[in-house]
Design a protein around this motif. Structure first.
Motif, PDB file in Angstrom:
ATOM      1  N   LEU A  20       0.838  -1.196   0.000  1.00 54.36           N
ATOM      2  CA  LEU A  20       0.000   0.000   0.000  1.00 54.36           C
ATOM      3  C   LEU A  20       0.881   1.258   0.000  1.00 54.36           C
ATOM      4  N   VAL A  21       1.893   1.270   0.881  1.00 56.82           N
ATOM      5  CA  VAL A  21       2.756   2.444   1.000  1.00 56.82           C
ATOM      6  C   VAL A  21       3.540   2.666  -0.294  1.00 56.82           C
ATOM      7  N   VAL A  22       4.106   1.590  -0.825  1.00 57.22           N
ATOM      8  CA  VAL A  22       4.944   1.728  -2.020  1.00 57.22           C
ATOM      9  C   VAL A  22       4.094   2.128  -3.236  1.00 57.22           C
ATOM     10  N   VAL A  23       2.923   1.523  -3.371  1.00 60.27           N
ATOM     11  CA  VAL A  23       2.048   1.886  -4.497  1.00 60.27           C
ATOM     12  C   VAL A  23       1.604   3.339  -4.356  1.00 60.27           C
ATOM     13  N   TRP A  24       1.286   3.741  -3.135  1.00 60.82           N
ATOM     14  CA  TRP A  24       0.880   5.132  -2.887  1.00 60.82           C
ATOM     15  C   TRP A  24       1.982   6.096  -3.324  1.00 60.82           C
ATOM     16  N   HIS A  25       3.236   5.728  -3.040  1.00 66.75           N
ATOM     17  CA  HIS A  25       4.358   6.592  -3.404  1.00 66.75           C
ATOM     18  C   HIS A  25       4.630   6.595  -4.897  1.00 66.75           C
ATOM     19  N   SER A  26       4.367   5.465  -5.576  1.00 66.45           N
ATOM     20  CA  SER A  26       4.883   5.361  -6.935  1.00 66.45           C
ATOM     21  C   SER A  26       3.837   5.440  -8.041  1.00 66.45           C
ATOM     22  N   PHE A  27       2.535   5.321  -7.721  1.00 64.38           N
ATOM     23  CA  PHE A  27       1.568   5.414  -8.826  1.00 64.38           C
ATOM     24  C   PHE A  27       1.523   6.808  -9.460  1.00 64.38           C
ATOM     25  N   PRO A  28       1.811   7.898  -8.686  1.00 60.40           N
ATOM     26  CA  PRO A  28       1.720   9.212  -9.323  1.00 60.40           C
ATOM     27  C   PRO A  28       2.654   9.362 -10.533  1.00 60.40           C
ATOM     28  N   PHE A  29       3.858   8.828 -10.402  1.00 57.42           N
ATOM     29  CA  PHE A  29       4.797   8.961 -11.522  1.00 57.42           C
ATOM     30  C   PHE A  29       4.254   8.277 -12.777  1.00 57.42           C
ATOM     31  N   ILE A  30       3.663   7.079 -12.588  1.00 59.04           N
ATOM     32  CA  ILE A  30       3.084   6.364 -13.727  1.00 59.04           C
ATOM     33  C   ILE A  30       1.921   7.175 -14.297  1.00 59.04           C
ATOM     34  N   ALA A  31       1.049   7.667 -13.399  1.00 55.31           N
ATOM     35  CA  ALA A  31      -0.132   8.409 -13.851  1.00 55.31           C
ATOM     36  C   ALA A  31       0.285   9.624 -14.684  1.00 55.31           C
ATOM     37  N   VAL A  32       1.250  10.380 -14.168  1.00 54.03           N
ATOM     38  CA  VAL A  32       1.664  11.605 -14.852  1.00 54.03           C
ATOM     39  C   VAL A  32       2.338  11.274 -16.183  1.00 54.03           C
ATOM     40  N   SER A  33       3.145  10.204 -16.211  1.00 58.58           N
ATOM     41  CA  SER A  33       3.803   9.813 -17.459  1.00 58.58           C
ATOM     42  C   SER A  33       2.784   9.337 -18.484  1.00 58.58           C
ATOM     43  N   ILE A  92       9.154   1.496 -20.802  1.00 56.85           N
ATOM     44  CA  ILE A  92      10.090   2.157 -19.887  1.00 56.85           C
ATOM     45  C   ILE A  92       9.530   2.198 -18.470  1.00 56.85           C
ATOM     46  N   LEU A  93       8.228   2.479 -18.353  1.00 56.23           N
ATOM     47  CA  LEU A  93       7.643   2.586 -17.013  1.00 56.23           C
ATOM     48  C   LEU A  93       7.696   1.256 -16.269  1.00 56.23           C
ATOM     49  N   ILE A  94       7.430   0.166 -16.999  1.00 57.31           N
ATOM     50  CA  ILE A  94       7.460  -1.146 -16.342  1.00 57.31           C
ATOM     51  C   ILE A  94       8.876  -1.466 -15.867  1.00 57.31           C
ATOM     52  N   VAL A  95       9.848  -1.195 -16.737  1.00 60.27           N
ATOM     53  CA  VAL A  95      11.225  -1.494 -16.350  1.00 60.27           C
ATOM     54  C   VAL A  95      11.641  -0.650 -15.147  1.00 60.27           C
ATOM     55  N   LEU A  96      11.315   0.651 -15.190  1.00 57.62           N
ATOM     56  CA  LEU A  96      11.679   1.526 -14.067  1.00 57.62           C
ATOM     57  C   LEU A  96      11.018   1.054 -12.774  1.00 57.62           C
TER      58      LEU A  96
END
Lengths: 328, 276
Positions: free
Chosen positions: A196-209, A250-254
Motif C-alpha cells: 500500500l505504502v509503495v504503491v501510494w508513493h509510486s503510482f503518481p509517476f506512472i499516472a503523470v507519465s 520504460i515505465l514497467i522497467v523503471l
C-alpha cells in the motif's frame, strides 16, 4: 589535422581554425573529467569493490580498516547463501513483492492517467495536485504517516475496524475488538501494508507519465473509435496501448528496478532490521553486513546477486531509451 | 451521469493520494488527548502548536535539538547541491555541445550507474569512508550524495544546455568573446532555470536519504534529520503528536521544492531514472 598534412602551403592560413579544432577535441574530455572521476570513485569503484569483497570472509570493522587480513573464500559466501533455505525465502519475497507492486502500480497509475485525461480542466488540476502530494512526500515521512494510520491503539484503521458492527466483524475476521491488534505482526499483512505504502508513493509517476503520453496522442483516433461503438476496454487495447507501448515499456522497467530495491519504506515500517520473515534482498544484505556480528562478505555477496538481477532489467531499459533517443 | 462517475472517481483518487499528507498535518495540530482519543477527529477541534513548540524548543535526543539536526541536513544538502551542480554543468555542456568519440558510451554509462542499487554500495563506501577517516563526519555524506545525485543531474541538465541555441554562442564568438566569456555571459544565464531545477532535485535526494546517513554517522550530534527521526519515533509508545510535527517540518520544504520542478522531473525520469 589531416588537412595540415594534405595542404602544407595553406598551413599558415589555416592555423587558427586548426588550432581551435584541436582545442575543441580535448575540451569535452576536460569538461567531463570531474564527473568521470566522481562517478568512477563513488559509484564504479565501490561496485567493483563489492564484487571483490563478496569473495572474502569479512567479519570485523578492523578488517575493513586494513588492520587485519582478509581471508579469501572464493565462492564460499555464495555457496553459503545459495544453500541457505532462508535466502530462497528472501528471494521469493523480493520477486513476489516486486511483481505484485509493479502490477498494481502500473494498473492504478494507468487508470489514474486515463482518468486525468478525461476529467474537466479544473477537476483534473485538482486531482493532479493531490496526486503530486503523494509523489513529493519523502519515503521516510510518507511511511511514518502510514505507520501512524495503522497504529494499534489510536490509528485510523484500527478505529475503522472497531467501528464495524460487531456481528459483521466477528463473522468476517473472528474478532470485534481491534485495539492492540498488531497490523505489522504477520508477514502477509506486513507485505500488504508495505505494498500500500509503495504503491501510494509510486503510482503518481506512472499516472503523470501516462497522461503526458496520452496528451501526445491525437484524440481523433479515440473519438473515431468511440463513435464506431467500441467499448472503452477495446479502445484502450486496440488504440491507446499500442500508441503508448514505448512509454509503458520504460515505465514497467523503471518500476521493476525501483520495487526490487525498496528499502526506506521497509526499514521504517519494520522499525529496523529485526523482522527477518519480511526480509527482501536489499534489507537482507544490509542486515547481514551491519547488524552485529557484521558479515560484510556475506552481505556483499547478497548485494552482488541483487545487482546482477537489476543489471539484466537495466539492459532492457537502456535499449528502450536509446531507441527513443534515435527516434526523437 | 458518466461525468458524475468520472468526477467521483477523481475525488476518490485525490482522497487516497492526499489523505496521508492531510492526516500528518492535521495530527500535528491536535492536542494529545485528541490524538489518542478513541474516536479520531477528522479536523482538529482545538488546534494547537504545542507539538511544534516541543520539537523546536526541546531536545529531540538528549543534548541535541531539532534545529541542530536541521542544520546538519541543510549543510549536507546544500554542499551536495553546489558541488553536483558545478560538476554536472560542465559534463552536461560537454555532451550537449560536442560530438566526441566517447559521448554515447558516457551517456549509456549515466543510465547504467543510475540503476545500481545504492544499497549494494553501502559496504564498500563504508570501507572507503573508514579508510579516509571520514566516519562520523558530514563530509562522508556530502561525498556519497554527490556520487548519487550526479548522474541524474548531468542527464537532466543536458536537455537544458541543448535547448540554448548554438547560434547565440557562435555570434558571441564572432564578436570576439572568449570561451570562458561565452560560457559565463551567454550559456550560464540561459541554463540558470535548468540549474535551479537540477539543484532542487539534488537537494531532495540528499535531504531524504536515510540508509547511508544511518550507517556513516554514529555520533548523535552529527545525525541528519531522517536519522534523528527514525530514532525519535522508534520507541515503544510513540508520541505521535511531536512525530507528526517533525514529519511536517521535514516534508513541507520537499513538497514545495518538488512542485516547482515536477514538470521537469517527468521528462527527466522517463529517460533516466532516480527515485528518492
Amino acid at each position: 589535422m589531416t588537412t595540415l598534412t594534405e595542404v602544407p602551403e595553406a598551413a599558415a592560413a589555416r592555423e587558427t581554425p586548426a588550432r581551435r579544432r584541436r582545442r575543441v577535441d580535448r575540451l569535452p574530455y576536460l569538461l567531463l573529467l570531474p564527473a568521470l572521476v566522481i562517478i568512477g570513485v563513488l559509484l564504479l569503484w565501490p561496485l567493483g569493490q563489492v564484487v571483490a569483497m563478496s569473495f572474502y570472509r569479512l567479519n570485523s570493522v578492523r578488517q575493513l580498516r586494513g588492520d587485519r587480513e582478509w581471508p579469501w573464500v572464493g565462492l564460499g559466501n555464495y555457496a553459503d547463501i545459495l544453500s541457505d533455505p532462508f535466502f530462497l525465502t528472501v528471494l521469493r519475497n523480493t520477486v513476489l513483492f516486486a511483481a505484485a507492486n509493479v502490477l498494481l502500480t502500473m494498473i492504478l497509475g494507468t487508470l489514474v492517467g486515463l482518468l486525468l485525461n478525461r476529467l474537466g480542466r479544473k477537476m483534473a488540476t485538482f486531482v493532479a495536485s493531490c496526486v503530486m502530494l503523494a509523489w513529493a512526500t519523502p519515503a521516510l515521512t510518507g511511511t511514518i504517516v502510514w505507520k501512524w494510520i495503522f497504529d494499534d491503539t489510536s490509528g485510523l484503521v484500527t478505529w475503522l475496524f472497531n467501528a464495524l458492527p460487531d456481528g459483521l466483524s466477528n463473522g468476517l475476521f473472528g474478532r470485534s475488538d481491534w485495539t492492540g491488534y498488531g497490523w505489522f505482526n504477520s508477514p502477509l499483512l506486513f507485505f500488504a501494508i508495505l505494498t500500500l505504502v509503495v504503491v501510494w508513493h509510486s503510482f503518481p509517476f506512472i499516472a503523470v507519465s501516462v497522461l503526458a503520453g496520452l496528451k501526445s496522442v491525437p484524440s481523433e483516433l479515440h473519438e473515431a473509435a468511440r463513435v464506431d461503438g467500441a467499448s472503452p476496454w477495446r479502445v484502450f487495447w486496440k488504440i491507446t496501448f499500442p500508441l503508448l507501448r514505448p512509454v509503458f515499456g520504460i515505465l514497467i522497467v523503471l518500476s521493476t528496478i525501483w520495487d526490487f530495491k525498496v528499502f526506506t519504506q521497509q526499514f521504517v515500517l519494520a522499525g529496523g532490521t529485526q523482522d527477518r520473515p519480511t526480509f527482501m534482498l536489499a534489507i537482507y544484505s544490509y542486515a547481514e553486513a551491519f547488524s552485529p556480528p557484521p558479515k560484510y562478505g556475506l552481505g556483499a555477496a547478497i548485494a552482488v546477486i541483487l545487482t546482477l538481477i537489476l543489471l539484466v532489467v537495466t539492459g532492457f531499459y537502456v535499449r528502450m531509451v536509446l531507441r527513443q533517443e534515435d527516434e526523437s | 451521469m458518466k461525468k458524475v462517475a468520472l468526477n467521483a472517481a477523481g475525488l476518490l483518487v485525490a482522497l487516497f493520494a492526499a489523505f496521508p499528507v492531510y492526516w500528518m498535518i492535521s495530527t500535528s495540530l491536535k492536542p494529545s488527548n485528541e490524538i489518542f482519543s478513541a474516536t479520531p477527529q477528522p479536523v482538529p477541534t482545538h488546534p494547537t502548536l504545542a507539538h511544534y513548540r516541543e520539537i523546536l524548543t526541546g531536545n529531540l535526543i538528549p543534548g541535541v535539538s531539532f534545529f541542530d539536526f536541521f542544520v546538519n541536513s541543510a549543510l549536507v544538502a546544500i554542499s551536495t547541491v553546489v558541488l553536483s551542480g558545478l560538476v554536472a554543468l560542465l559534463a552536461a555542456t560537454a555532451v550537449a555541445r560536442f560530438r566526441f568519440r566517447l559521448r554515447t558510451s558516457f551517456l549509456i554509462m549515466l543510465l547504467v550507474v543510475q540503476m545500481i542499487p545504492l544499497e549494494a554500495l553501502v559496504i564498500p563506501l563504508f570501507l572507503m569512508i573508514q579508510r579516509l577517516g571520514l566516519y562520523n563526519t558530514l563530509p562522508s555524506l556530502i561525498l556519497t550524495y554527490l556520487g548519487f545525485s550526479l548522474p541524474f543531474a548531468v542527464w537532466m541538465l543536458r536537455g537544458f544546455v541543448a535547448a540554448v541555441p548554438k547560434e547565440l554562442e557562435e555570434a558571441a564568438a564572432i564578436d570576439g568573446a572568449s570561451r570562458a566569456q561565452t560560457f559565463r555571459r551567454i550559456l550560464l544565464p540561459l541554463v540558470a532555470p535548468g540549474l535551479v531545477a537540477t539543484s532542487i532535485f539534488s537537494f531532495i535526494t540528499a535531504w531524504n536519504e536515510l540508509i547511508f546517513a544511518l550507517t556513516f554517522i554514529n555520533d548523535q550530534g552529527s545525525y541528519t534529520l531522517p536519522v534523528a527521526m527514525t530514532f525519535f519515533f522508534g520507541r515503544d509508545d510513540t508520541n505521535w503528536g511531536p512525530v507528526m510535527a517533525a514529519s511536517t517540518l521535514f516534508t513541507l520544504p520537499v513538497i514545495i521544492f518538488f512542485l516547482l520542478v515536477q514538470r521537469r522531473m517527468v521528462s527527466g525520469l522517463v529517460a533516466g531514472a532516480v527515485k528518492g
